[in-house]
Design a protein around this motif. Structure first.
Motif, PDB file in Angstrom:
ATOM      1  N   VAL A  34      45.533   5.300  -5.228  1.00 25.88           N
ATOM      2  CA  VAL A  34      46.057   6.673  -5.222  1.00 25.88           C
ATOM      3  C   VAL A  34      47.092   6.836  -4.105  1.00 25.88           C
ATOM      4  N   ALA A  35      46.819   6.269  -2.945  1.00 27.99           N
ATOM      5  CA  ALA A  35      47.757   6.355  -1.818  1.00 27.99           C
ATOM      6  C   ALA A  35      49.099   5.715  -2.184  1.00 27.99           C
ATOM      7  N   ARG A  36      49.049   4.536  -2.800  1.00 26.23           N
ATOM      8  CA  ARG A  36      50.298   3.864  -3.212  1.00 26.23           C
ATOM      9  C   ARG A  36      51.055   4.709  -4.238  1.00 26.23           C
ATOM     10  N   ARG A  37      50.344   5.232  -5.222  1.00 25.61           N
ATOM     11  CA  ARG A  37      50.990   6.039  -6.272  1.00 25.61           C
ATOM     12  C   ARG A  37      51.629   7.295  -5.705  1.00 25.61           C
ATOM     13  N   ARG A  38      50.982   7.905  -4.721  1.00 26.34           N
ATOM     14  CA  ARG A  38      51.482   9.156  -4.144  1.00 26.34           C
ATOM     15  C   ARG A  38      52.455   8.904  -2.998  1.00 26.34           C
ATOM     16  N   GLY A  39      52.495   7.683  -2.469  1.00 27.49           N
ATOM     17  CA  GLY A  39      53.376   7.390  -1.343  1.00 27.49           C
ATOM     18  C   GLY A  39      52.907   8.026  -0.038  1.00 27.49           C
ATOM     19  N   ARG A  40      51.598   8.259   0.068  1.00 26.27           N
ATOM     20  CA  ARG A  40      50.996   8.862   1.263  1.00 26.27           C
ATOM     21  C   ARG A  40      49.714   8.116   1.602  1.00 26.27           C
ATOM     22  N   PRO A  41      49.592   7.645   2.817  1.00 23.10           N
ATOM     23  CA  PRO A  41      48.351   6.961   3.195  1.00 23.10           C
ATOM     24  C   PRO A  41      47.147   7.902   3.117  1.00 23.10           C
ATOM     25  N   ILE A  42      46.026   7.336   2.707  1.00 23.27           N
ATOM     26  CA  ILE A  42      44.750   8.044   2.719  1.00 23.27           C
ATOM     27  C   ILE A  42      43.837   7.285   3.673  1.00 23.27           C
ATOM     28  N   HIS A  43      43.364   7.964   4.692  1.00 22.26           N
ATOM     29  CA  HIS A  43      42.473   7.370   5.682  1.00 22.26           C
ATOM     30  C   HIS A  43      41.066   7.885   5.431  1.00 22.26           C
ATOM     31  N   LEU A  44      40.089   6.981   5.436  1.00 21.02           N
ATOM     32  CA  LEU A  44      38.693   7.346   5.215  1.00 21.02           C
ATOM     33  C   LEU A  44      37.914   7.234   6.518  1.00 21.02           C
ATOM     34  N   TYR A  45      37.093   8.242   6.796  1.00 19.75           N
ATOM     35  CA  TYR A  45      36.307   8.270   8.025  1.00 19.75           C
ATOM     36  C   TYR A  45      34.903   8.808   7.744  1.00 19.75           C
ATOM     37  N   PRO A  46      33.916   8.303   8.485  1.00 19.93           N
ATOM     38  CA  PRO A  46      32.615   8.973   8.456  1.00 19.93           C
ATOM     39  C   PRO A  46      32.763  10.346   9.118  1.00 19.93           C
ATOM     40  N   LEU A  47      32.139  11.345   8.546  1.00 21.99           N
ATOM     41  CA  LEU A  47      32.195  12.697   9.093  1.00 21.99           C
ATOM     42  C   LEU A  47      31.351  12.755  10.363  1.00 21.99           C
ATOM     43  N   PRO A  48      31.944  13.107  11.498  1.00 20.84           N
ATOM     44  CA  PRO A  48      31.162  13.192  12.737  1.00 20.84           C
ATOM     45  C   PRO A  48      30.078  14.264  12.645  1.00 20.84           C
ATOM     46  N   ALA A  49      29.037  14.089  13.392  1.00 22.87           N
ATOM     47  CA  ALA A  49      27.897  15.016  13.366  1.00 22.87           C
ATOM     48  C   ALA A  49      28.333  16.450  13.611  1.00 22.87           C
ATOM     49  N   GLN A  50      29.311  16.669  14.480  1.00 22.48           N
ATOM     50  CA  GLN A  50      29.770  18.026  14.777  1.00 22.48           C
ATOM     51  C   GLN A  50      30.346  18.703  13.538  1.00 22.48           C
ATOM     52  N   GLY A  51      30.901  17.939  12.645  1.00 25.26           N
ATOM     53  CA  GLY A  51      31.496  18.491  11.435  1.00 25.26           C
ATOM     54  C   GLY A  51      30.496  18.773  10.333  1.00 25.26           C
ATOM     55  N   ARG A  52      29.244  18.347  10.508  1.00 25.74           N
ATOM     56  CA  ARG A  52      28.226  18.507   9.468  1.00 25.74           C
ATOM     57  C   ARG A  52      27.259  19.644   9.756  1.00 25.74           C
ATOM     58  N   THR A  53      27.501  20.418  10.795  1.00 26.30           N
ATOM     59  CA  THR A  53      26.536  21.428  11.211  1.00 26.30           C
ATOM     60  C   THR A  53      26.335  22.548  10.198  1.00 26.30           C
ATOM     61  N   ASP A  54      27.303  22.835   9.357  1.00 24.67           N
ATOM     62  CA  ASP A  54      27.168  23.936   8.388  1.00 24.67           C
ATOM     63  C   ASP A  54      26.868  23.441   6.974  1.00 24.67           C
TER      64      ASP A  54
END
Length: 173
Positions: A34-54
């Motif tokens: 998908v990144a190649r087709r769109r010409g935009r890099p897609i970066h994948l990350y584990p969601l940090p604990a602070q971002g999962r509070t809600d």
């Protein structure tokens, strides 16, 4: 509120048909495609604990040049793939929500990113909006039609799992 299923599915199928996704063994491979087709890099990350509070288990942050997708690290690999593909669904469908001055969620996830660079931000916690339902549909369509993960095939359980989830009910498999 559920939106009309047929229209929802047709919209998602047409987006995926246009993209012509190849069969793949992982969500990560599909992200690279998908990144190649769109010409935009897609970066994948584990969601940090602070971002999962809600209750958030996935997020997409778009800048002018890159897309950043976050997924819940404390769940199974198939669930992580589904979360990633859900966020890819948002990307492919051009979803967004108006940005506000509340940059707290972004600072929790990417503390070094200048919030002024963010163009789109979506966090996944519920499926009550049309955008969320469309992203869920895209993820489900990819999982049932394109993605053939090795963690299912390695144990010979792919067909059993697909039948249990009702993914082959329409085709009679």
């Amino acid at each position: 509120m559920l939106f009309p299923y047929r229209a929802l599915r047709q919209r998602c199928e047409s987006v995926l048909e246009e993209l012509a996704l190849p069969r793949s063994a992982s969500a990560h491979e599909l992200c690279r495609y998908v990144a190649r087709r769109r010409g935009r890099p897609i970066h994948l990350y584990p969601l940090p604990a602070q971002g999962r509070t809600d209750g958030t288990c996935g997020a997409w942050i778009a800048t002018d040049t890159d897309d950043h997708v976050f997924f819940e690290p404390g769940t199974t690999r198939p669930h992580q793939d589904h979360i990633i593909l859900h966020e890819i669904g948002h990307i492919l469908l051009g979803h967004h929500r108006p940005l506000t001055d509340d940059t707290e969620p972004v600072r929790d996830v990417l503390p070094d990113l200048d919030p002024r660079l963010i163009r789109r931000l979506l966090r996944r916690a519920s499926h009550s909006t049309r955008q969320e339902q469309e992203a869920e549909m895209v993820a489900s369509l990819i999982l049932s039609g394109v993605l053939r993960p090795t963690y299912l095939n390695a144990h010979g359980t792919a067909k059993t799992v697909e039948r249990a989830l009702g993914l082959h009910a329409a085709s009679g498999d």
